[in-house]
Design an enzyme around this catalytic site. Sequence first.
Site, mmCIF file in Angstrom:
data_model
loop_
_atom_site.group_PDB
_atom_site.id
_atom_site.type_symbol
_atom_site.label_atom_id
_atom_site.label_comp_id
_atom_site.label_asym_id
_atom_site.label_seq_id
_atom_site.Cartn_x
_atom_site.Cartn_y
_atom_site.Cartn_z
ATOM 1 C CE LYS A 10 -5.094 14.188 -0.784
ATOM 2 N NZ LYS A 10 -5.157 13.239 -1.905
ATOM 3 N N PRO A 98 -8.754 6.835 6.426
ATOM 4 C CG PRO A 98 -10.134 6.129 4.669
ATOM 5 C CD PRO A 98 -9.877 7.289 5.587
ATOM 6 C CG MET A 103 -9.245 9.722 1.414
ATOM 7 S SD MET A 103 -10.810 9.427 2.233
ATOM 8 C CE MET A 103 -11.633 11.009 2.041
ATOM 9 N N GLY A 106 -1.913 10.723 6.766
ATOM 10 C CA GLY A 106 -0.623 11.000 7.415
ATOM 11 C C GLY A 106 -0.350 12.497 7.414
ATOM 12 C CB SER A 107 -0.831 15.084 4.803
ATOM 13 O OG SER A 107 -0.068 14.403 3.842
ATOM 14 C CG ASP A 140 -1.296 15.661 -0.129
ATOM 15 O OD1 ASP A 140 -1.215 16.349 -1.156
ATOM 16 O OD2 ASP A 140 -1.489 14.425 -0.139
HETATM 17 P P1 ATP Z 1 -1.437 10.855 0.283
HETATM 18 O O1 ATP Z 1 -2.847 10.941 -0.222
HETATM 19 O O2 ATP Z 1 -0.957 12.083 1.015
HETATM 20 O O3 ATP Z 1 -0.452 10.349 -0.698
HETATM 21 P P2 ATP Z 1 -2.351 8.563 1.690
HETATM 22 O O4 ATP Z 1 -3.618 9.086 2.253
HETATM 23 O O5 ATP Z 1 -2.451 7.693 0.478
HETATM 24 O O6 ATP Z 1 -1.396 9.768 1.424
HETATM 25 P P3 ATP Z 1 -1.374 8.033 4.307
HETATM 26 O O7 ATP Z 1 -2.518 7.525 5.116
HETATM 27 O O8 ATP Z 1 -0.925 9.423 4.532
HETATM 28 O O9 ATP Z 1 -1.610 7.756 2.767
HETATM 29 O O10 ATP Z 1 -0.177 7.007 4.564
HETATM 30 C C1 ATP Z 1 0.899 6.821 3.665
HETATM 31 C C2 ATP Z 1 1.956 6.008 4.401
HETATM 32 O O11 ATP Z 1 2.518 6.841 5.411
HETATM 33 C C3 ATP Z 1 1.397 4.799 5.131
HETATM 34 O O12 ATP Z 1 1.490 3.657 4.346
HETATM 35 C C4 ATP Z 1 2.241 4.712 6.382
HETATM 36 O O13 ATP Z 1 3.255 3.752 6.220
HETATM 37 C C5 ATP Z 1 2.909 6.064 6.533
HETATM 38 N N1 ATP Z 1 2.514 6.830 7.760
HETATM 39 C C6 ATP Z 1 3.350 7.493 8.545
HETATM 40 N N2 ATP Z 1 2.703 8.117 9.535
HETATM 41 C C7 ATP Z 1 1.392 7.860 9.373
HETATM 42 C C8 ATP Z 1 0.229 8.258 10.081
HETATM 43 N N3 ATP Z 1 0.272 9.045 11.171
HETATM 44 N N4 ATP Z 1 -0.959 7.822 9.606
HETATM 45 C C9 ATP Z 1 -1.013 7.051 8.496
HETATM 46 N N5 ATP Z 1 0.069 6.630 7.817
HETATM 47 C C10 ATP Z 1 1.270 7.039 8.228
#
Ligand code: ATP
Length: 300
Positions: A10, A98, A103, A106-107, A140
């Site tokens: 997203k 990434p 983005m 993880g969600s 998210d």
């Molecule tokens: P958001 O925008 O929802 O806050 P983000 O995009 O900044 O999240 P994510 O890639 O979702 O960050 O990752 C956040 C943290 O979640 C990572 O630092 C990692 O330790 C943990 N994590 C757990 N499962 C996953 C996964 N399947 N993919 C990526 N990160 C994961």
Amino acid sequence: MSITVRAPAKINLHLGVGARRDDGFHPLVTVYQAVGLCDDVSVTPSPGWALGVTVPDWMDVDAIPVTGDNIVDRAARLLAQHHGIASQASVSIAKSIPVAGGMAGGSADAAAALVALDRLWQVDTSDDDLLRLAAELGSDVPFALVGGTALGTGRGELVEPVPDRATWWWVVVPSAQGLSTPSVYRRFDELSTDTPGEPTDARAVLLALSTGKPEILAGALHNDLESAALDLRPDLADLLELGEGVGALRGLVSGSGPTCVFLAEDADAARDVAARLSEHHDVVLVTNGPVAGTHVVTYA
Ligand code: ATP
């Protein structure tokens, strides 16, 4: 049997953040857009639980938690508990979004895992229950299920689709080093001590979407977390300036960052901006939105 489910990243076209509440959460008014950068989660039957991850060569596989700590483990346990069954499957995540980039990668994986395991275990979870379980996993995650373009309120978990008939072109520049979302919110609290309780509304972005004109959307994009992310990562301000200098209509930190996204006039302009940014940055991606939410891509 093997089932592969795809879920999108997203971009927050609008991210209004209100003052931190007593429960620790910040109220949000956000406009999410799902873009064509997606993770795939594949599941096959197994007598136990196994999780593997594959990444493109530009991504650090060690940044992704392994079995036990991955959000996909939590999604599986929650769904299994909801139906009173054992959490058994062999799962493989193919990352393109990434990590820790703002983005919601993880969600996206959590949303894809819910849908994939629901099929594998043949438990027929209702849409309402899936959305509720998704909200338990993270703010998210419901949007990753729904996709398209949507207004998010509450903590971002209450999503309502909004009309968006155009195709918007984005250049995405991930960062080698991620930013933790809680640390960005902490800096936001430190920097803005007089934040109103009510987040800024999303009227300007919703109106801009209805025009279908990228130059109008460019002027309406808004991210209350941007100054906190730039304070933690001053190099991102140079990147935003560079992108706008080489033809992007507007550069914006994506959510809590550090990924930066650039809105371009059209597909050709996006490719031109990406080519110019590639002279300075190793990883530059072109994508568009809105795209569909979490969906099954193979069922064999
Ligand atoms: P958001 O925008 O929802 O806050 P983000 O995009 O900044 O999240 P994510 O890639 O979702 O960050 O990752 C956040 C943290 O979640 C990572 O630092 C990692 O330790 C943990 N994590 C757990 N499962 C996953 C996964 N399947 N993919 C990526 N990160 C994961």
